[in-house]
Design an enzyme around this catalytic site. Structure first.
Site, PDB file in Angstrom:
ATOM      1  N   THR A 116      -5.575  -0.591  10.491  1.00 36.88           N
ATOM      2  CA  THR A 116      -5.124   0.404  11.469  1.00 36.88           C
ATOM      3  C   THR A 116      -4.978  -0.098  12.908  1.00 36.88           C
ATOM      4  O   THR A 116      -5.909  -0.682  13.460  1.00 36.88           O
ATOM      5  CB  THR A 116      -6.004   1.676  11.424  1.00 36.88           C
ATOM      6  OG1 THR A 116      -6.005   2.137  10.064  1.00 36.88           O
ATOM      7  CG2 THR A 116      -5.449   2.780  12.291  1.00 36.88           C
TER       8      THR A 116
ATOM      9  N   LYS B 104     -12.978   3.058   1.248  1.00 36.43           N
ATOM     10  CA  LYS B 104     -12.554   3.094   2.650  1.00 36.43           C
ATOM     11  C   LYS B 104     -13.688   3.624   3.518  1.00 36.43           C
ATOM     12  O   LYS B 104     -14.196   4.716   3.303  1.00 36.43           O
ATOM     13  CB  LYS B 104     -11.310   3.979   2.799  1.00 36.43           C
ATOM     14  CG  LYS B 104     -10.086   3.372   2.123  1.00 36.43           C
ATOM     15  CD  LYS B 104      -8.905   4.315   2.172  1.00 36.43           C
ATOM     16  CE  LYS B 104      -8.415   4.558   3.581  1.00 36.43           C
ATOM     17  NZ  LYS B 104      -7.385   5.638   3.597  1.00 36.43           N
TER      18      LYS B 104
ATOM     19  N   ARG C 240       0.847  -1.195   0.000  1.00 36.47           N
ATOM     20  CA  ARG C 240       0.000   0.000   0.000  1.00 36.47           C
ATOM     21  C   ARG C 240       0.877   1.238   0.000  1.00 36.47           C
ATOM     22  O   ARG C 240       1.827   1.334   0.772  1.00 36.47           O
ATOM     23  CB  ARG C 240      -0.892   0.001   1.239  1.00 36.47           C
ATOM     24  CG  ARG C 240      -1.610   1.326   1.519  1.00 36.47           C
ATOM     25  CD  ARG C 240      -2.494   1.201   2.740  1.00 36.47           C
ATOM     26  NE  ARG C 240      -3.195   2.410   3.080  1.00 36.47           N
ATOM     27  CZ  ARG C 240      -2.824   3.259   4.046  1.00 36.47           C
ATOM     28  NH1 ARG C 240      -1.718   3.022   4.750  1.00 36.47           N
ATOM     29  NH2 ARG C 240      -3.538   4.334   4.306  1.00 36.47           N
TER      30      ARG C 240
ATOM     31  N   ARG D  24      -5.062  18.064   7.431  1.00 38.55           N
ATOM     32  CA  ARG D  24      -3.828  17.644   8.082  1.00 38.55           C
ATOM     33  C   ARG D  24      -3.048  18.812   8.673  1.00 38.55           C
ATOM     34  O   ARG D  24      -3.158  19.943   8.227  1.00 38.55           O
ATOM     35  CB  ARG D  24      -2.919  16.930   7.073  1.00 38.55           C
ATOM     36  CG  ARG D  24      -3.371  15.541   6.772  1.00 38.55           C
ATOM     37  CD  ARG D  24      -2.462  14.852   5.780  1.00 38.55           C
ATOM     38  NE  ARG D  24      -3.055  13.588   5.395  1.00 38.55           N
ATOM     39  CZ  ARG D  24      -2.901  12.453   6.066  1.00 38.55           C
ATOM     40  NH1 ARG D  24      -2.119  12.412   7.124  1.00 38.55           N
ATOM     41  NH2 ARG D  24      -3.502  11.350   5.662  1.00 38.55           N
TER      42      ARG D  24
HETATM   43  N1  LIG Z   1       5.086   7.482   2.063  1.00 38.58           N
HETATM   44  C1  LIG Z   1       5.253   7.890   3.317  1.00 38.58           C
HETATM   45  N2  LIG Z   1       6.203   8.816   3.607  1.00 38.58           N
HETATM   46  C2  LIG Z   1       6.377   9.233   4.862  1.00 38.58           C
HETATM   47  N3  LIG Z   1       5.675   8.800   5.919  1.00 38.58           N
HETATM   48  C3  LIG Z   1       4.722   7.888   5.701  1.00 38.58           C
HETATM   49  C4  LIG Z   1       4.450   7.391   4.385  1.00 38.58           C
HETATM   50  N4  LIG Z   1       3.425   6.525   4.473  1.00 38.58           N
HETATM   51  C5  LIG Z   1       3.085   6.477   5.778  1.00 38.58           C
HETATM   52  N5  LIG Z   1       3.859   7.283   6.514  1.00 38.58           N
HETATM   53  C6  LIG Z   1       3.820   7.477   7.981  1.00 38.58           C
HETATM   54  O1  LIG Z   1       3.165   6.388   8.607  1.00 38.58           O
HETATM   55  C7  LIG Z   1       2.020   6.840   9.341  1.00 38.58           C
HETATM   56  C8  LIG Z   1       0.906   5.816   9.262  1.00 38.58           C
HETATM   57  O2  LIG Z   1       0.516   5.576   7.952  1.00 38.58           O
HETATM   58  P1  LIG Z   1      -1.003   5.675   7.491  1.00 38.58           P
HETATM   59  O3  LIG Z   1      -1.009   5.201   6.105  1.00 38.58           O
HETATM   60  O4  LIG Z   1      -1.879   5.029   8.489  1.00 38.58           O
HETATM   61  O5  LIG Z   1      -1.263   7.260   7.454  1.00 38.58           O
HETATM   62  P2  LIG Z   1      -2.188   8.304   8.149  1.00 38.58           P
HETATM   63  O6  LIG Z   1      -1.438   9.588   8.050  1.00 38.58           O
HETATM   64  O7  LIG Z   1      -2.587   7.837   9.488  1.00 38.58           O
HETATM   65  O8  LIG Z   1      -3.421   8.549   7.284  1.00 38.58           O
HETATM   66  P3  LIG Z   1      -4.532   7.765   6.478  1.00 38.58           P
HETATM   67  O9  LIG Z   1      -5.805   8.033   7.190  1.00 38.58           O
HETATM   68  O10 LIG Z   1      -4.433   8.413   5.165  1.00 38.58           O
HETATM   69  O11 LIG Z   1      -4.172   6.329   6.449  1.00 38.58           O
HETATM   70  C9  LIG Z   1       1.688   8.191   8.723  1.00 38.58           C
HETATM   71  O12 LIG Z   1       1.010   9.037   9.581  1.00 38.58           O
HETATM   72  C10 LIG Z   1       3.068   8.731   8.378  1.00 38.58           C
HETATM   73  O13 LIG Z   1       3.665   9.286   9.503  1.00 38.58           O
HETATM   74  C1  LIG Z   2      -6.306   3.478   6.860  1.00 42.51           C
HETATM   75  C2  LIG Z   2      -7.011   4.697   7.195  1.00 42.51           C
HETATM   76  O1  LIG Z   2      -7.170   5.576   6.378  1.00 42.51           O
HETATM   77  C3  LIG Z   2      -7.572   4.837   8.521  1.00 42.51           C
HETATM   78  O2  LIG Z   2      -7.557   3.887   9.301  1.00 42.51           O
HETATM   79  O3  LIG Z   2      -8.086   5.917   8.819  1.00 42.51           O
HETATM   80  K   LIG Z   3      -4.808   8.177   2.693  1.00 39.27           K
HETATM   81 MG   LIG Z   4      -7.992   7.335   7.244  1.00 36.79          MG
END
Ligand SMILES: Nc1ncnc2c1ncn2[C@@H]1O[C@H](COP(=O)(O)OP(=O)(O)OP(=O)(O)O)[C@@H](O)[C@H]1O
Ligand SMILES: CC(=O)C(=O)O
Ligand SMILES: [K+]
Ligand SMILES: [Mg+2]
Length: 476
Positions: free
Chosen positions: A280, A222, A36, A77
């Site tokens: 998550t 999602k 992912r 964010r």
């Molecule tokens: N490509 C990336 N570059 C830098 N940090 C990343 C990257 N992907 C994920 N992370 C880090 O890992 C954490 C957890 O990843 P996750 O995919 O759950 O993101 P999220 O910011 O919580 O948001 P989302 O709701 O979009 O999933 C992020 O908050 C970020 O700090």
């Molecule tokens: C994966 C993700 O976007 C969340 O758990 O909020």
């Molecule tokens: K996302």
């Molecule tokens: Mg999310």
């Protein structure tokens, strides 16, 4: 060849800790089924490199891996913070601002121009998946002054949730559309739509993909806001797969509702034969520790028992200290847990029969009858030639103890079967037939003479008809 030790699929988020070729190879060897990429972070340049590295590693190791591009969507964010994080303490006053500044202890930049319009005095604001809680004290033109109710370390680019606020109805932003174009160009297999609110968000992406000649890209809806829960049936119907995105969902809704909601959504997705990813904090303590908590291990196991197709790792693999160990841990939990779900087949089927209408498709009847056959004959494998992946997915929902070996001429269809529990896809040459399948699995040492297998078929074989029959036979 040897099939994987576990049938549950493992989605791992690639990030700074794992974006090198070496680490991606390690994750694949450990058992990653889907890589992912979270487009909320990083640059196009980085993501292009990751995509290339995943494809190369997958080819080198001869292990199939699908690539999921997760869109940022409507998420508000925090911007960049000096030194990557600040420590917020209970009782502190902070200013959330839409001005273009670098954050420090007092001032926190927010990357959403209309942010001050979304809140009013007295509102609660959640940062970092609800880990930090603020209360709004004053709203000015570009600034929101707030009191820290519950503190913690706030890192750059963490999410902001205001459950009370009414966000724009359309979840798919112009930026998301640009990312989809990029994803198509780079041959990504699946798109994850964040903050889906209604079926129209799914249809918008589907239509766009079709227009671009990429209609076979998988669309993962999602589920992470109350609207998506309310409109779930329609969303499920339109999407190819769903993700229970517990991070945002656990802030946008009362957190105590998550466990039951997870079970309800998984069951509905199972009935429709649509893969479901549980996401998550599954092993979140492994971001810094080598051993997960008992609660986390139990969470992974329970998601599997609920009927999830895939379990997901986020920061554990994106930024964690033990990404490979986290994947290995999921494999171990899955392997042991899956042994205890055997008897679910018939019970589940009876439930499904009560839910699904009688006017189901022929495939529906065929795949149900397989459960009966599996209880009667000692079948080694379920063999499913498939054009769209629909037949193996409809069988997978019963979580049989046998592997479902799927055979398709379409690489993309094979990749997207990497989201489905217990399905192992093989990519075939055009016009393959039953003999080719048997030759292949015999050659790989998966079956021997006298083994019994079950094969689904669309007869007559020379016509494009859906699966309409099953055949149980002994390997010669
Ligand atoms: N490509 C990336 N570059 C830098 N940090 C990343 C990257 N992907 C994920 N992370 C880090 O890992 C954490 C957890 O990843 P996750 O995919 O759950 O993101 P999220 O910011 O919580 O948001 P989302 O709701 O979009 O999933 C992020 O908050 C970020 O700090
Ligand atoms: C994966 C993700 O976007 C969340 O758990 O909020
Ligand atoms: K996302
Ligand atoms: Mg999310």
């Amino acid at each position: 060849m040897k099939l994987p030790p576990q049938k549950t699929k493992i989605v791992a988020t690639i990030g700074p800790a794992t974006k090198s070729k070496r680490m991606i190879e390690k994750l694949i060897k450990a058992g990653m089924s889907v890589a992912r990429i979270n487009f909320s972070h990083g640059t196009f340049e980085e993501h292009a490199k990751v995509i290339e590295a995943v494809r190369e590693a997958s080819q080198k190791l001869d292990r199939r891996v699908a690539i999921l591009a997760d869109l940022p969507g409507l998420k508000i964010r925090v911007g960049e913070i000096k030194g990557s994080y600040v420590e917020l303490r209970r009782g502190d006053k902070v200013i959330l601002t839409t001005r273009d500044v670098e954050g420090d202890g007092m001032v926190i930049p927010v990357e959403y121009k209309d942010f001050p319009r979304l809140v009013s005095k007295g509102d609660t604001i959640y940062l970092s998946d609800g880990y930090i809680v603020l209360k709004v004290e004053e709203v000015r033109d570009t600034d929101v002054e707030a009191l820290v109710i519950s503190g913690g370390k706030l890192f750059s680019r963490k999410g902001i949730n205001i459950p009370k606020a009414h966000l724009p109805v359309e979840a798919v932003t112009p930026r998301d559309m640009e990312i989809i174009e990029f994803a198509i160009e780079h041959g990504v297999d699946a798109i994850g739509i964040s903050f889906v609110g209604s079926v129209y968000d799914v249809l918008k992406v589907k239509r766009f993909l079709e227009k671009k000649g990429a209609g076979n890209v998988f669309v993962v809806a999602k589920i992470e806001r109350p609207d998506a829960v309310r409109n779930f049936d329609e969303i499920l119907n339109a999407a190819d797969a769903i993700m229970i995105a517990r991070g945002d969902l656990g802030v946008e809704m009362p957190i105590e509702r998550l466990p039951i909601l997870q079970k309800q959504l998984i069951r509905k997705a199972n009935v429709q034969g649509k893969p479901v990813i549980t996401a998550t904090q599954m092993l979140v303590s492994m971001t810094t520790e080598k051993v997960p908590t008992r609660a986390e291990v139990t969470d992974v196991a329970n998601a599997i028992l609920d009927g999830t197709d895939a379990v997901m790792l986020s920061e554990e693999t994106a930024v964690g200290k033990f990404p490979v160990e986290a994947v290995e841990m999921m494999v171990k939990i899955a392997k042991v847990t899956e042994e205890y779900r055997e008897s679910f087949g018939m019970v589940r089927m009876r439930e499904f029969m009560e839910i699904t209408p009688q006017k189901g498709a022929i495939k529906e009847a065929i795949t149900r009858s397989i459960v009966d056959a599996l209880c009667t004959v000692n079948i080694k494998y379920i063999l499913t030639p498939t054009r769209t992946g629909r037949t193996p997915r409809l069988i997978s929902r019963f979580k049989p103890k046998q592997w479902i070996l799927a055979f398709s001429t379409d690489e993309r269809v094979c990749n997207n079967l990497m989201f489905s529990y217990g399905v192992y896809p093989f990519c075939m040459e055009e016009d393959f037939d039953e003999r080719d399948i048997v030759r292949l699995i015999k050659g790989l040492g998966l079956v021997q003479s006298d083994d019994i297998v079950l094969m689904t078929e669309g007869k007559p074989i020379e016509k494009t008809v859906g699966t309409n029959s099953i055949k149980i036979f002994t390997i010669a």
